[in-house]
Design an enzyme around this catalytic site. Structure first.
Site, PDB file in Angstrom:
ATOM      1  N   GLU A  52       0.811  -1.215   0.000  1.00 56.03           N
ATOM      2  CA  GLU A  52       0.000   0.000   0.000  1.00 56.03           C
ATOM      3  C   GLU A  52       0.847   1.268   0.000  1.00 56.03           C
ATOM      4  O   GLU A  52       0.410   2.318  -0.466  1.00 56.03           O
ATOM      5  CB  GLU A  52      -0.963   0.009   1.195  1.00 56.03           C
ATOM      6  N   PHE A 114     -11.633  -7.196  14.219  1.00 56.14           N
ATOM      7  CA  PHE A 114     -10.603  -7.613  13.274  1.00 56.14           C
ATOM      8  C   PHE A 114     -10.235  -6.498  12.284  1.00 56.14           C
ATOM      9  O   PHE A 114     -11.103  -5.912  11.647  1.00 56.14           O
ATOM     10  CB  PHE A 114     -11.066  -8.857  12.521  1.00 56.14           C
ATOM     11  N   GLN A 115      -8.977  -6.233  12.183  1.00 58.80           N
ATOM     12  CA  GLN A 115      -8.432  -5.231  11.254  1.00 58.80           C
ATOM     13  C   GLN A 115      -9.062  -3.857  11.408  1.00 58.80           C
ATOM     14  O   GLN A 115      -9.228  -3.121  10.449  1.00 58.80           O
ATOM     15  CB  GLN A 115      -8.531  -5.723   9.801  1.00 58.80           C
ATOM     16  N   LYS A 164     -17.492  -0.862   6.023  1.00 60.26           N
ATOM     17  CA  LYS A 164     -17.981  -1.797   5.002  1.00 60.26           C
ATOM     18  C   LYS A 164     -19.502  -1.778   4.886  1.00 60.26           C
ATOM     19  O   LYS A 164     -20.053  -1.879   3.788  1.00 60.26           O
ATOM     20  CB  LYS A 164     -17.500  -3.202   5.345  1.00 60.26           C
ATOM     21  N   MET A 471      24.090   8.907   1.974  1.00 58.33           N
ATOM     22  CA  MET A 471      23.935  10.231   2.572  1.00 58.33           C
ATOM     23  C   MET A 471      24.252  10.199   4.066  1.00 58.33           C
ATOM     24  O   MET A 471      24.864  11.126   4.602  1.00 58.33           O
ATOM     25  CB  MET A 471      22.505  10.739   2.333  1.00 58.33           C
TER      26      MET A 471
END
Ligand SMILES: Cc1ncc(C[n+]2csc(CCOP(=O)(O)OP(=O)(O)O)c2C)c(N)n1
Ligand SMILES: [Mg+2]
Lengths: 571, 165
Positions: A52, A114-115, A164, A471
């Protein structure tokens, strides 16, 4: 009221399409399935990413290259949290992206189901605005609002947290989607008195410098800027994100100032009697110590965001408004001052302190980058990752047009370069897209090779491979007596074989004599992405360098012979 | 760094999350919120917030700019040095004995406190006025036994025709 059995998700995807969006970048999960389901019937093309974070950077690169908002679609919990680095990156650099996150059902919110992650809560400081949608009938309006807010005024990321049950509810399809946002002024009307004051200051100045930033690009002010530079004969510097707003090949352009800017840009700022910032926010990579930044110069700041005025640098005149409109109104008020002596001085600095490197001996990053920029030509889009290679690219890729240079400035996000190139290539299928990356940062998002391979995008991945987090190694060598800690990238893969594992082409580049030959071969390969693994000198440092938090006159042009104090005041 | 106290009035869209966004701006700029009053405004789509906060005076304007930048904030304004109507209510519960009850009542009377509850061993007063008056009352009660104090926080409104920001 009427409905044709369409879900809130279906209606939302329609509205997104009406906004001119042709790609959505994302990766599904349970909470986002209704949205992915709506995409099946939509003309919008889904770009399935491998992570993602990659999706967020692709949307960002797409937005910077096209000027249109980029859209991300991910699931709840870890899917949403994986976009956070992308949100920070877009927020810091004022890039319009809309991130839609699936969410647990409304009844389950706050129960550690959940999630479930409180993504709105987590991201408050990283977004321009956010929505947690509770009522499905609100979704069409919120979608329009989100695109409006992301892409107008000072652009920025907006998230829509979408439970959802909300996205799967059947809604009326004649819902009123009109909105008013009373707390949002996206196009402040500049004050004519401020414009007049600035015009008078510029007309009096004999040693002015015009400092152009990302805001100038976002407002599309290139024509107005060119006219003012022409009329007033003012030397120009551009920030890292301002590259391209005024051709870097123009004799009055001095390139980038600041920490790794050109010596002549910094000398011009130090000696100027007036600095005019157009959409540049006096970032600490340029200002160093803000209390001591060019104290003798008067300062004008043109910015659409009032919160930037006097934030780090106290200015003598501020104009709040869209840069293009402000400059357009200012033009007729300007009376050319005598800058001839100043221009001669600036030209001498440009001649006496050029950027330089040696092409002989070990392969030099600068050599590879400069050659690549030349082969790619003025119409190519160059994106970069973060590190030494980024600064060399900023120095040696002269950008002539807006939206052709894409780099993570404010956040300095390693892993940004390659996915942002995917977004840029999708925005401009016909253009050459090169991404200059380091061996460290590339490994943070290289899984997107699969994404680019599937889409057959002919992106040239120019890997500046010094086998170091270069760097940081440079700082440790300069300020910490070369006590190297956590910078040796031992265990790097063979990037050429890695490319072939993904079905991509790999080129090896080891000798300076081969630079042209290998890069030309890479430019001619257009069947998909390719990696040019340039094994460059490992211990090279980027110069000029102004130590963090120091004033510009402390600029080092070459490796110091004495030990340096540790930087203070900024990281 | 010199800290001072500021009185800020905001008109905000009545939406979930607005308060957190505002509080985050204060926290990030190092301002400590001393009191916070949120209530529905004349139009129920908007809320009024009165915030008293302590922080660096030189950061105040920058913080106001950042508050005004929030999409949910219609406007935010500093009223610290403006002549506005300012009120606050406090409830102060003082422990008392038969011996000192009268002197406590005398103080209460001098400050026009209302006696809202009384028991064998306590008296509870309601004090209304400027925040500085409440501070003064509290100080006067201090030698006695102050058991509890709760304050509403400062509320303010512009005088006359002028509309409060
Ligand atoms: C996500 C992230 N982690 C850490 C850093 C700190 N950092 C800045 S540059 C750099 C080194 C980058 O190494 P590499 O990608 O190999 O580029 P090089 O400097 O060698 O060209 C690091 C670790 C960062 N900018 N971003
Ligand atoms: Mg490296």
């Amino acid at each position: 009221m009427s409905n044709t059995g369409r879900t809130a998700a279906d209606v939302m995807i329609d509205i997104i399409h009406q906004q001119g969006v042709d790609y959505i970048f994302g990766l599904p999960g349970g909470a986002a399935i209704p949205m992915f389901d709506a995409l099946v019937q939509s003309p919008i093309e889904l770009v399935l990413t491998r992570h993602e974070q990659g999706a967020a950077h692709m949307a960002d690169g797409y937005a910077r290259a096209s000027g249109k908002p980029g859209v991300v679609l991910v699931t709840s919990g870890p899917g949403a949290t994986n976009t956070i680095t992308g949100l920070l990156t877009a927020h810091m650099d004022s890039v319009p992206i809309v991130v839609i996150c699936g969410q647990q059902t409304t009844g389950n919110l706050g129960l550690d189901t959940f999630q479930e992650a409180d993504i709105s809560g987590i991201t408050f400081p990283l977004v321009k605005h956010s929505y947690l949608v509770k009522n499905p009938q609100d979704l069409p309006r919120i979608t329009k609002e989100a695109f409006h807010i992301a892409s107008t005024g000072r652009p920025g990321p907006v998230i829509i947290d979408l439970p959802k049950d909300v996205s799967s509810t059947i809604i009326d399809d004649d819902i009123d989607t009109s909105f008013t946002i009373p707390g949002y002024i996206n196009d402040p009307e500049p004050n004519p008195e401020d414009i007049a004051q600035a015009a008078a200051m510029i007309s009096r100045s004999t040693k002015p410098v015009l400092m152009l930033g990302h805001g100038a690009i976002i407002s599309g002010a290139q024509k107005e800027i060119a006219e003012i530079v022409e009329k007033m004969q003012i030397p120009v510097v551009n920030t890292l994100l301002g590259k391209g707003i005024f051709p870097e090949t123009h004799e009055l352009n001095l390139g980038m100032p600041g920490m790794h800017g050109t010596a002549y840009a910094n000398k011009a700022l130090i000696n100027a009697d007036l600095i005019i910032s157009v959409g540049a926010r006096w970032d600490d990579r340029i200002a160093g110590n803000p209390d001591k930044f060019c104290p003798d110069a008067l300062k004008i700041h043109i910015d659409i965001d009032p919160a930037e005025i006097n934030k780090s640098i106290q200015v003598d005149c501020a104009i709040i408004g869209d840069a293009r409109k402000v400059l357009d109104k200012m033009y007729s008020l300007l009376k050319p001052a005598d800058t001839e002596k100043w221009l001669r001085q600036v030209a001498r600095w440009k001649r006496d302190y050029p950027l330089k490197y040696k092409k002989e001996g070990k392969l030099k990053a600068q050599h590879v980058i400069e050659e690549m920029a030349q082969l790619a030509g003025p119409d190519a889009i160059i994106t970069t990752d973060v590190g030494q290679h980024q600064m060399w690219a900023a120095q040696f890729c002269l950008t002539e047009k807006p939206n052709q240079w894409i780099s993570s400035g404010g956040a300095g996000t390693m892993g940004f370069g390659f996915p942002s190139a995917i977004g840029a290539q999708l925005a401009h299928k016909d253009k050459t897209v090169v991404t200059v990356v380091g061996d460290g940062g590339f490994q943070m998002t290289l899984c997107e090779l699969a994404t680019a391979f599937n889409l057959k995008l002919p992106i040239k991945i120019l890997l500046i491979n010094n086998n170091y987090l270069g760097m940081v190694r440079q700082w440790q060598s300069m300020f910490y007596e070369n006590r190297l800690s956590g910078v040796d990238l031992v265990g790097n893969p063979d990037f050429v074989r890695l490319a072939s594992a993904y079905g991509c082409k790999g080129f090896r580049l080891k000798r300076s004599a081969d630079v042209k030959k290998v890069l030309t071969a890479a430019m001619e390969y257009n069947d998909g992405p390719c990696i040019i693994d340039a094994e460059v000198a490992q211990q090279d440092d980027v110069f000029p360098m102004v130590p963090a938090g120091a004033t510009l006159d402390n600029m080092l042009l070459e490796p110091p012979k004495h030990k340096l104090e540790k930087p203070e005041g900024s990281t | 760094m010199k800290n001072s106290q500021h009185t800020i009035s905001l008109l905000v869209c009545n939406r979930p999350g607005a308060l957190i966004r505002i509080a985050l701006v204060f926290a990030r700029r190092g301002f400590n919120i001393d009191s916070l009053v949120v209530s529905e405004s004349k139009d129920p789509h908007y809320s009024r917030m009165n915030i008293v906060a302590t922080g660096e005076a030189k950061t105040l304007q920058l913080m106001l700019n950042q508050l005004n930048k929030l999409i949910d904030v219609v406007h935010a304004k500093d009223y610290s040095d403006t002549d506005v109507i300012q009120k606050e209510i406090a409830l102060i519960k003082v422990g008392c004995t038969d011996e000192n009850r009268t002197s406590i009542l005398q103080i209460a009377d001098a400050f026009k406190c209302r006696n809202v509850d009384i028991s064998d061993s306590t008296m509870t007063f309601q004090v209304t006025g400027k925040s500085s008056k409440i501070d003064a009352v509290r100080k006067m009660f201090e030698p006695y036994h102050v058991l509890e104090i709760v304050r509403t926080g400062k509320i303010l409104m512009a005088r006359g025709d002028e509309e409060t920001a």
